[in-house]
Design a protein around this motif. Structure first.
Motif, PDB file in Angstrom:
ATOM      1  N   ASN A 121      -8.553  35.316   3.977  1.00  0.00           N
ATOM      2  CA  ASN A 121      -6.992  34.805   4.861  1.00  0.00           C
ATOM      3  C   ASN A 121      -6.984  33.851   3.496  1.00  0.00           C
ATOM      4  OD1 ASN A 121      -7.350  31.693   6.768  1.00  0.00           O
ATOM      5  ND2 ASN A 121      -5.506  32.602   6.565  1.00  0.00           N
ATOM      6  N   LYS A 122      -5.424  34.064   2.300  1.00  0.00           N
ATOM      7  CA  LYS A 122      -4.967  33.582   1.612  1.00  0.00           C
ATOM      8  C   LYS A 122      -4.060  32.066   1.670  1.00  0.00           C
ATOM      9  CE  LYS A 122      -3.515  37.534  -0.437  1.00  0.00           C
ATOM     10  NZ  LYS A 122      -3.351  37.839  -0.477  1.00  0.00           N
ATOM     11  N   GLU A 123      -3.704  32.402   2.924  1.00  0.00           N
ATOM     12  CA  GLU A 123      -3.072  31.180   3.223  1.00  0.00           C
ATOM     13  C   GLU A 123      -4.127  29.234   3.289  1.00  0.00           C
ATOM     14  OE1 GLU A 123      -2.621  33.718   4.767  1.00  0.00           O
ATOM     15  OE2 GLU A 123      -0.776  34.813   4.753  1.00  0.00           O
ATOM     16  N   VAL A 146     -12.770  38.039  -0.213  1.00  0.00           N
ATOM     17  CA  VAL A 146     -12.585  39.331   0.559  1.00  0.00           C
ATOM     18  C   VAL A 146     -11.300  40.330  -0.781  1.00  0.00           C
ATOM     19  CG1 VAL A 146     -12.791  40.728   2.636  1.00  0.00           C
ATOM     20  CG2 VAL A 146     -13.891  38.900   2.455  1.00  0.00           C
ATOM     21  N   ASP A 147     -10.224  39.281  -0.631  1.00  0.00           N
ATOM     22  CA  ASP A 147      -9.479  40.080  -0.796  1.00  0.00           C
ATOM     23  C   ASP A 147      -9.856  40.413  -2.287  1.00  0.00           C
ATOM     24  OD1 ASP A 147      -6.554  40.760  -1.421  1.00  0.00           O
ATOM     25  OD2 ASP A 147      -5.855  38.439  -1.994  1.00  0.00           O
ATOM     26  N   SER A 148      -9.060  41.923  -1.948  1.00  0.00           N
ATOM     27  CA  SER A 148      -9.864  43.020  -3.511  1.00  0.00           C
ATOM     28  C   SER A 148      -9.615  42.620  -4.520  1.00  0.00           C
ATOM     29  CB  SER A 148      -8.932  44.057  -3.829  1.00  0.00           C
ATOM     30  OG  SER A 148      -7.614  43.787  -3.860  1.00  0.00           O
ATOM     31  N   GLU A 149      -8.811  41.671  -5.124  1.00  0.00           N
ATOM     32  CA  GLU A 149      -8.519  40.955  -6.538  1.00  0.00           C
ATOM     33  C   GLU A 149      -9.179  40.098  -6.919  1.00  0.00           C
ATOM     34  OE1 GLU A 149      -6.341  40.887  -4.071  1.00  0.00           O
ATOM     35  OE2 GLU A 149      -4.474  42.615  -5.434  1.00  0.00           O
ATOM     36  N   HIS A 150      -9.561  39.407  -6.114  1.00  0.00           N
ATOM     37  CA  HIS A 150     -10.604  38.357  -5.944  1.00  0.00           C
ATOM     38  C   HIS A 150     -11.833  38.597  -5.781  1.00  0.00           C
ATOM     39  CE1 HIS A 150      -6.969  36.773  -5.097  1.00  0.00           C
ATOM     40  NE2 HIS A 150      -7.180  35.315  -5.824  1.00  0.00           N
ATOM     41  N   MET A 214       4.716  38.080  -3.653  1.00  0.00           N
ATOM     42  CA  MET A 214       5.299  36.683  -3.659  1.00  0.00           C
ATOM     43  C   MET A 214       3.594  37.493  -3.001  1.00  0.00           C
ATOM     44  SD  MET A 214       5.722  33.657  -3.074  1.00  0.00           S
ATOM     45  CE  MET A 214       6.690  33.168  -2.256  1.00  0.00           C
ATOM     46  N   ASN A 215       3.024  37.830  -2.458  1.00  0.00           N
ATOM     47  CA  ASN A 215       1.108  38.367  -2.309  1.00  0.00           C
ATOM     48  C   ASN A 215       1.117  37.824  -3.042  1.00  0.00           C
ATOM     49  OD1 ASN A 215      -1.247  39.359  -1.714  1.00  0.00           O
ATOM     50  ND2 ASN A 215      -0.891  41.044  -2.063  1.00  0.00           N
ATOM     51  N   LYS A 216       1.077  38.377  -5.095  1.00  0.00           N
ATOM     52  CA  LYS A 216       0.931  38.436  -5.845  1.00  0.00           C
ATOM     53  C   LYS A 216       0.956  36.777  -6.682  1.00  0.00           C
ATOM     54  CE  LYS A 216      -1.215  41.293  -6.460  1.00  0.00           C
ATOM     55  NZ  LYS A 216      -2.040  41.779  -6.458  1.00  0.00           N
ATOM     56  N   LEU A 218       0.505  34.689  -4.447  1.00  0.00           N
ATOM     57  CA  LEU A 218      -0.310  33.686  -3.708  1.00  0.00           C
ATOM     58  C   LEU A 218      -1.519  33.173  -4.363  1.00  0.00           C
ATOM     59  CD1 LEU A 218       1.098  34.192   0.218  1.00  0.00           C
ATOM     60  CD2 LEU A 218       1.328  32.053  -2.107  1.00  0.00           C
ATOM     61  N   GLU A 219      -1.834  35.215  -4.848  1.00  0.00           N
ATOM     62  CA  GLU A 219      -3.493  35.446  -5.344  1.00  0.00           C
ATOM     63  C   GLU A 219      -3.452  34.864  -6.342  1.00  0.00           C
ATOM     64  OE1 GLU A 219      -3.522  39.853  -5.098  1.00  0.00           O
ATOM     65  OE2 GLU A 219      -3.603  39.776  -2.996  1.00  0.00           O
ATOM     66  N   ILE A 220      -2.360  34.360  -6.948  1.00  0.00           N
ATOM     67  CA  ILE A 220      -2.698  33.130  -8.617  1.00  0.00           C
ATOM     68  C   ILE A 220      -3.358  31.763  -8.310  1.00  0.00           C
ATOM     69  CG2 ILE A 220      -1.149  32.095 -10.395  1.00  0.00           C
ATOM     70  CD1 ILE A 220       0.547  34.836 -10.002  1.00  0.00           C
TER      71      ILE A 220
HETATM   72 MN   MN3 Z   1      -5.147  41.336  -2.758  1.00  0.00          MN
END
Ligand code: MN3
Length: 382
Positions: A121-123, A146-150, A214-216, A218-220
């Motif tokens: 849950n990235k938010e 769990v987010d694939s990048e992280h 925006m997804n990326k 937020l991932e930053i």
């Molecule tokens: Mn991701």
């Protein structure tokens, strides 16, 4: 390996895949939850036989209760229900696959109860990342991405003992459906075009965020929170093949990358088995002879949302809360066909410029600022 799992958001894409992983690993599912999809939730209840299920909507919770009255299960509702299934006594791990900042409070509840959290849950990390990470450190609770990048970065960091040896974290991005479009093309893109993601299948909110990048962004922010790395050390590269899920560049010139097929079940499985690994049950190994890997910088007009995220995180305080709430509202308006694609980042920029930022950050500040931002965005004349 963790034996008992509670899933926040079991009817969404990550939640459904988590259930498949849990089944394959023999992990007991203690609790499930859904916002409103009681049909799928009932199927999941009958298959996985959890002790609890939460339906966020109170009326639908009553309906589900009636539908499963032949079963031994407690049906709960609302935020109280989510907090309750985040603090079950014999639970080993809570997997938070909720969408939006609604996941923040249950995450804090799990930490308070000393239960590790696998976070998709990235938010929650974007708006309350400092709260969550500091609290987790105090309570000695693990936050596993769990987010694939992280998950990729988390895996590449295993064995790294000193933060100063990290030169950069390199997030890879598919670039979404519009990576090669001109700025002009973007003016008239439709919802249908936006929802076509090349490599990953995700919910509509995430898919729109992927198209705006925006997804990326937020991932930053997510990476800054999770790994305690400063903003200037986080790079983004477009990588169309989605084979390298992210990388860590070390100060000695080595880059460690994590690669796999694009399957969220792999990071989900790692979160549940960490620090160990178990055999994949999908049998889907990566055949490197079938790919060539490419990397390049994102185009400047596709970096606008990422730039907003970088400046929000540098401003700090409630700035990321404003950014996230304005984006959630703008995406909803886009999906309701009320605004055009390029309006999304403009609405977010407008909110950040015009809503005052508070430097302090408590759960109440976050909730208050989130509400005010949503009201502001909905009053905008678009
Ligand atoms: Mn991701």
């Amino acid at each position: 390996m963790r034996k008992k799992l509670s899933i926040l958001g079991s009817t969404g894409s990550i939640g459904r895949q988590t259930l498949q992983v849990a089944k394959a690993l023999g992990v007991k599912v203690l609790a499930l939850s859904a916002k409103s999809n009681i049909k799928l939730l009932e199927e999941q209840i009958r298959e996985y036989k959890p002790e609890y299920a939460v339906v966020f909507d109170e009326i639908l919770a009553l309906r589900l209760k009636n539908n499963v009255k032949d079963m031994q299960i407690k049906i709960l509702s609302g935020m109280d229900g989510l907090c309750q299934i985040s603090s079950i006594e014999d639970c080993d791990i809570v997997l938070n696959a909720l969408t939006g900042m609604i996941g923040l409070k249950p995450t804090l509840k799990a930490i308070e109860s000393k239960i590790d959290v696998a976070i998709a849950n990235k938010e929650t990390l974007v708006v309350g990342g400092d709260l969550v990470m500091n609290y987790a450190r105090d309570k000695n609770v693990k936050i596993i991405p769990v987010d694939s990048e992280h998950s990729a970065i988390f895996q590449c960091l295993q064995g790294c003992r000193e933060k100063k040896s990290i030169k950069n974290l390199i997030l890879t991005a598919s670039g979404g459906p519009f990576w090669d479009k001109t700025e002009d093309d973007l003016k008239n893109v439709t919802i249908e075009q936006t929802l076509k993601h090349p490599n990953w299948s995700m919910g509509p909110k995430n898919t729109v965020d992927s198209a705006t990048m925006m997804n990326k962004g937020l991932e930053i922010i997510e990476a800054i929170r999770l790994f305690g790395i400063s903003e200037d050390k986080i790079k983004v590269l477009i990588h169309r093949e989605s084979i390298v899920h992210s990388m860590v560049e070390y100060c000695d010139g080595s880059i460690i990358a994590q690669m796999s097929i694009t399957d969220m079940k792999i990071p989900i499985q790692y979160a549940l088995t960490f620090p160990d690994r178990t055999e994949t049950f999908t049998d889907n190994f990566l055949d490197l002879t079938k790919f060539s890997l490419t990397f390049f910088e994102p185009k400047p007009y596709l970096s606008k949302c990422m730039d907003l995220c970088r400046s929000a995180v540098k401003t700090g305080g409630t700035a990321p809360v404003i950014l996230n709430a304005a984006n959630e509202e703008a995406v909803r308006m886009f999906l309701d066909k009320k605004i055009r694609f390029l309006d999304i980042w403009q609405i977010v920029e407008d909110a950040i410029k015009n809503i005052p930022v508070f430097k302090t950050l408590s759960l109440d500040d976050i909730i208050d600022c989130d509400l005010k931002t949503r009201e502001y965005v909905n009053r905008l004349d678009v």
